[in-house]
Design a protein around this motif. Structure first.
Motif: not given
Length: 465
Positions: A158-159, A162, A165-166
């Motif tokens: 998940e990190n 995230d 995509t950031t």
């Protein structure tokens, strides 16, 4: 298009980019160096360059939540080692003293009043080996290890998603700022031409007002994109385990399509990879084996084994009547006990039924995970194809919009009949919208690529510790 860009996109090409995906060079990613700081580094004012490779590494090693989850795994592994050595007996050395005053019974059952003391100094070995207890502790420790590994895998994936995509949002925002500033410059040039015409023809003043309005709106968009870039940079710094005040400099010059996973391969092949190497799959399989082992232990021969207790002591034993010196001699005591816990046989069926329910829960979780992975792979693959197709159409849109702007600008400068500043203004609007469409499509396609990259487990071998 501008609102869509601000909502999550953050970069704009200054020229018409190619829609051909760029292959990542991953040869230099072989052995990342892992560094685990005790706290996020303090911002020293120096910009830190980042690229996609850097994000992929740091997101799995430097993030605070990931490091905490990794420490929990290590703690569970230590408990597992202790559980494996639980059969070892307790060994102790020391001194013990006893004092008696008053009545006591002799070997014939008569009451005797006596006062005496004794002392024992030696080595004592005491241990209890319960087959079921040892097996339960081992299996339970293994279960906790797999659970913590599953949490680590979930949090890491998940990190990672995230953070990547950031980073895409950050790169898009900064490129968008450059594109918006270029458009502002073109509007400023057009405004000068409109003012020159307005000095000759007062009827053109309305064109000046229109261009001024468009220039102000473009300035607002530039400010919003700049703020979106700052927000994405702060968030990315946090996800990478850095000080959120750190200034990040993107090493990639602009946002272009990436190809970490070949999206043209059959869906079945990618789904199979996701089922074998996807996030949480191995950990869930290990957990299933652990609970099945615990359940099978209730049916094995160990279920009928008694617990064995051993107590052994040897040392110098001193004893004497009250008020006299101790007389010493060697003393050795050994006791062995075998016990069956009869209450376990009464609740054996309930325990087995509970173990079966636990196994069923894990199997349902595994089936649900496979279904989610299948859905995610299908959605990501479709999003990649759709994004690249839209990027190709937007690229052609940019080509025609640029050509329209050039022709309109030439008509205005050469004072060709029918020319107007409104014509050039409309061409600029069309060009800006085409660029935003392209960037939106590329951003969505790249995010889908990163999602597919995580789902099929490609980060396991090269980026995951």
């Amino acid at each position: 298009s501008g609102l869509l860009l601000i909502a999550g996109c953050h970069a704009m090409p200054t020229e018409a980019p190619t829609a051909r995906p760029q292959k990542m060079n991953r040869a230099h990613l072989a052995a990342p160096v892992y560094y685990v700081p005790t706290a996020a580094p303090v911002n020293d004012g120096k910009p830190i360059p980042v690229c996609l490779d850097t994000v992929l590494r740091l997101a799995q090693d430097q993030n605070g939540q990931v490091r905490l989850a990794r420490m929990k795994v290590e703690d569970a592994q230590i408990d597992q080692k202790w559980a494996d050595k639980h059969w070892l007996p307790e060994l102790s050395a020391g001194i013990g003293t006893w004092r008696h005053d008053g009545g006591i019974q002799d070997f014939q059952g008569n009451l005797v009043r006596s006062n005496y003391g004794s002392t024992l100094a030696g080595l004592e070995v005491a241990g209890k080996y319960d087959w079921k207890e040892v097996l339960f502790r081992r299996v339970d420790a293994e279960r906790r290890v797999w659970q913590q590994r599953g949490d680590l895998s979930k949090l890491t994936s998940e990190n990672l998603l995230d953070a990547t995509t950031t980073y895409i949002d950050l790169l898009a925002a900064r490129t968008g700022v450059a594109m918006s500033q270029e458009t502002e410059g073109q509007l400023n040039d057009l405004l000068k031409q409109a003012k020159s015409l307005a000095d000759i023809d007062p009827g053109v003043r309305v064109e000046v007002t229109r261009i001024e309005t468009e220039r102000m709106a473009q300035g607002v968009l530039t400010v919003k994109l700049r703020e979106a870039g700052k927000a994405a940079g702060a968030k990315l710094a946090y996800l990478l385990g850095l000080d959120p005040r750190t200034e990040l400099v993107t090493a990639d010059p602009r946002l272009v399509p990436i190809a970490l996973v070949d999206a043209n391969q059959p869906v079945e092949s990618m789904v199979e990879k996701a089922w074998n190497h996807g996030p949480g799959v191995r950990e869930l399989e290990g957990l299933l084996r652990a609970v099945e082992t615990a359940r099978n232990a209730n049916y094995g021969w160990s279920h009928w084994m008694p617990s064995i207790e051993l107590n052994m002591i040897e040392g110098g034993y001193g004893a004497s009547p009250d008020g006299q010196a101790l007389n010493w001699a060697n003393r050795f005591d050994l006791g062995v006990h075998m016990r069956w816990n009869l209450s376990e046989f009464v609740f054996a069926k309930e325990k087995r039924r509970q173990a079966d329910a636990n196994i069923q829960q894990v199997r349902l979780s595994a089936d649900d995970l496979r279904a989610k992975l299948t859905l995610g792979v299908q959605e990501a693959r479709d999003a990649i194809h759709g994004g690249l197709e839209q990027a190709g159409l937007a690229e052609r849109h940019i080509h025609f919009a640029e050509e329209s702007y050039k022709l309109s600008d030439i008509r205005l400068k050469q004072n060709i009949k029918g020319r107007s500043t409104s014509e050039v203004l409309l061409a600029l609007r069309s060009l800006g919208g085409a660029r935003l469409e392209y960037l939106q499509a590329v951003r969505d396609a790249n995010k889908a690529q990163m999602r597919l990259f995580v789902l099929v487990g490609m980060c396991e071998g090269e980026y995951k510790k």
